[in-house]
Design an enzyme around this catalytic site. Structure first.
Site, PDB file in Angstrom:
ATOM      1  N   LYS A  47       0.841  -1.196   0.000  1.00  0.00           N
ATOM      2  CA  LYS A  47       0.000   0.000   0.000  1.00  0.00           C
ATOM      3  C   LYS A  47       0.881   1.252   0.000  1.00  0.00           C
ATOM      4  O   LYS A  47       2.082   1.173   0.302  1.00  0.00           O
ATOM      5  CB  LYS A  47      -0.932  -0.012   1.215  1.00  0.00           C
ATOM      6  CG  LYS A  47      -0.216   0.049   2.568  1.00  0.00           C
ATOM      7  CD  LYS A  47      -1.178  -0.265   3.718  1.00  0.00           C
ATOM      8  CE  LYS A  47      -0.489  -0.166   5.061  1.00  0.00           C
ATOM      9  NZ  LYS A  47      -1.338  -0.688   6.159  1.00  0.00           N
ATOM     10  N   ARG A 142     -11.630  -0.062  13.675  1.00  0.00           N
ATOM     11  CA  ARG A 142     -11.232   0.616  12.446  1.00  0.00           C
ATOM     12  C   ARG A 142     -11.824  -0.095  11.241  1.00  0.00           C
ATOM     13  O   ARG A 142     -12.960   0.156  10.882  1.00  0.00           O
ATOM     14  CB  ARG A 142      -9.691   0.670  12.405  1.00  0.00           C
ATOM     15  CG  ARG A 142      -9.097   1.656  11.448  1.00  0.00           C
ATOM     16  CD  ARG A 142      -7.581   1.569  11.394  1.00  0.00           C
ATOM     17  NE  ARG A 142      -7.098   0.298  10.851  1.00  0.00           N
ATOM     18  CZ  ARG A 142      -5.823   0.053  10.536  1.00  0.00           C
ATOM     19  NH1 ARG A 142      -4.897   0.966  10.745  1.00  0.00           N
ATOM     20  NH2 ARG A 142      -5.466  -1.104  10.033  1.00  0.00           N
ATOM     21  N   TYR A 272      12.068  32.704   6.092  1.00  0.00           N
ATOM     22  CA  TYR A 272      10.879  33.412   6.571  1.00  0.00           C
ATOM     23  C   TYR A 272      10.980  33.714   8.065  1.00  0.00           C
ATOM     24  O   TYR A 272      11.181  32.807   8.874  1.00  0.00           O
ATOM     25  CB  TYR A 272       9.625  32.582   6.321  1.00  0.00           C
ATOM     26  CG  TYR A 272       9.326  32.369   4.854  1.00  0.00           C
ATOM     27  CD1 TYR A 272       9.036  33.442   4.025  1.00  0.00           C
ATOM     28  CD2 TYR A 272       9.343  31.090   4.308  1.00  0.00           C
ATOM     29  CE1 TYR A 272       8.750  33.238   2.676  1.00  0.00           C
ATOM     30  CE2 TYR A 272       9.051  30.884   2.972  1.00  0.00           C
ATOM     31  CZ  TYR A 272       8.762  31.963   2.157  1.00  0.00           C
ATOM     32  OH  TYR A 272       8.483  31.767   0.834  1.00  0.00           O
ATOM     33  N   MET A 320       8.653  25.393   0.931  1.00  0.00           N
ATOM     34  CA  MET A 320       7.921  24.395   0.141  1.00  0.00           C
ATOM     35  C   MET A 320       8.852  23.548  -0.710  1.00  0.00           C
ATOM     36  O   MET A 320       8.726  22.325  -0.771  1.00  0.00           O
ATOM     37  CB  MET A 320       6.892  25.094  -0.753  1.00  0.00           C
ATOM     38  CG  MET A 320       5.994  24.126  -1.505  1.00  0.00           C
ATOM     39  SD  MET A 320       4.795  24.971  -2.550  1.00  0.00           S
ATOM     40  CE  MET A 320       3.755  25.761  -1.328  1.00  0.00           C
TER      41      MET A 320
END
Ligand SMILES: *Cc1c(COP(=O)(O)O)cnc(C)c1O
Length: 380
Positions: A47, A142, A272, A320
């Site tokens: 998966k 679940r 930043y 990013m």
């Protein structure tokens, strides 16, 4: 899924032109061998793009996996068509289209009456019994059937089996506390499972294979007496129980080129908000991978990379598409390669700790923009 296609392999060492995610297929085979030796048969769980490793299903089968496991019908159908291997899938809505999966002979996990009816209807439509693994909840709350639903689910399954609409293949459960081998929940869950197996058989669903163990349980010998184990994390070098003497090998290396360097004076702020300010004259190296590529933004202030054989801190915020590394006086120049993961560089465990997460989230998080390169195994 363009990332699944490995391009022509670049030179073994030397400079990179793009960020590279390298998969060591021999390490994957080694890890699979650990689980084969500890069990009676391994469902290799692929998966999440094989935990970010790309298309390695054929390699896993050549290395002795008994079957493949995944979480979507479409992926299971594709895997089964391509490999012909037994393929188990266990996450689908009752409204999903089961026809193709039934027609292809995919093994389908069934956790509710609604799913069972949908799967049986598909079997009627394609004229072939559906291969069913009933999935009982052992405490995850679940993706398995609640125990209150078990009587009705096994009862209808027995009837549908008698009518040739389903083929009883397996019974499965999943353990909530397998990463803590001594937790009493594990024994309770096993008792619940064995009871579920008996009550299913009484109602006409006699399974050929039973499976409850994933990586941690198998490493600690729980559920390995049953016919199958379902192994994901461990194939990719992750031991969720963090045993000191884990026999597993890391499978992934991440490297990326330095795109720019600059020499800065003490007092220079980076990125930043200037969350980091140089406390001495130093050199900064910009590397073109960021949080969109799976570098956890939250790891800023803790993360390191390996450059010129030394650890160097990631400074300022993770952007990013880029990070800045304080490379000090190591003499780093643009075009040099830094190692973000693997080899002598940071481990998956370190990234998980820096990010306050688990290795699974880190390893599945590296995005599409890394060039996947598979080394060893069949590609040699
Ligand atoms: C992901 C998953 C597995 C594999 O678990 P690992 O701990 O990664 O080996 C097995 N069974 C189910 C139901 C899963 O969702």
């Amino acid at each position: 899924m363009s990332s699944l296609t490995a391009p022509a392999a670049p030179p073994e060492s030397g400079s990179l032109t793009t960020p590279e995610l390298r998969v060591d297929l021999d390490a994957v085979a080694h890890n699979l061998a650990v689980f084969r030796a500890a069990s009676r048969g391994v469902v290799a769980v692929v998966k999440a793009d094989a935990f970010g490793h790309g298309d390695i299903a054929a390699h896993l089968l050549r290395s002795g996996a008994a079957a493949l496991g995944t979480t979507s019908l479409a992926h299971a159908v594709a895997l089964r068509r391509r490999t012909g291997a037994r393929t188990l899938t266990w996450l689908h809505a009752p409204s999903d289209a089961f026809d193709e999966a039934v027609a292809e002979g995919v093994d389908i996990a069934v956790p509710s009456l609604e799913h069972l009816r949908a799967v049986a209807a598909a079997a009627g439509a394609v004229g072939r019994p559906a291969r069913v693994h009933l999935h009982v909840d052992l405490g995850m709350s679940r993706d398995g059937a609640p125990r209150e639903a078990w009587r009705a689910l096994t009862g209808l399954s027995g009837m549908l089996a008698a009518r040739g609409l389903i083929e009883p293949v397996g019974l499965m459960g999943h353990l909530s506390h397998s990463a803590e081998p001594r937790h009493p929940r594990n024994a309770t869950a096993r008792m619940l499972f064995d009871n579920a197996v008996r009550s299913a058989a009484r109602r006409g669903f006699v399974a050929r294979v039973r499976h409850v163990a994933a990586t941690a349980a198998t490493l600690h010998g729980a559920g390995t007496d049953l016919e199958l184990v379902r192994i994901g994390a461990g194939l990719y070098g992750i031991d969720p129980s963090h045993s000191a003497a884990t026999p597993l090998r890391p499978t992934m290396t991440l490297r990326a080129p330095v795109v720019l360097t600059r020499d800065v004076h003490a007092g220079t702020g980076v990125g930043y908000g200037h969350t980091w300010v140089a406390d001495r004259d130093t050199r900064l190296a910009t590397v073109g991978v960021g949080y969109a590529d799976g570098v956890p933004r939250v790891a800023a202030g803790r993360a390191e990379v390996l450059v010129r054989g030394r650890r160097a801190p990631v400074v300022g915020t993770v952007s990013m598409d880029q990070i800045v590394v304080d490379v000090g006086d190591a003499g780093v120049a643009p075009g040099e390669t830094v190692t973000l993961l693997g080899g002598d560089g940071p481990s998956l465990r370190e990234w998980a700790d820096w990010a306050g997460s688990i290795e699974h989230e880190i390893i599945t998080g590296w995005g599409e923009r890394w060039t996947r390169v598979h080394r060893g195994g069949a590609t040699q």
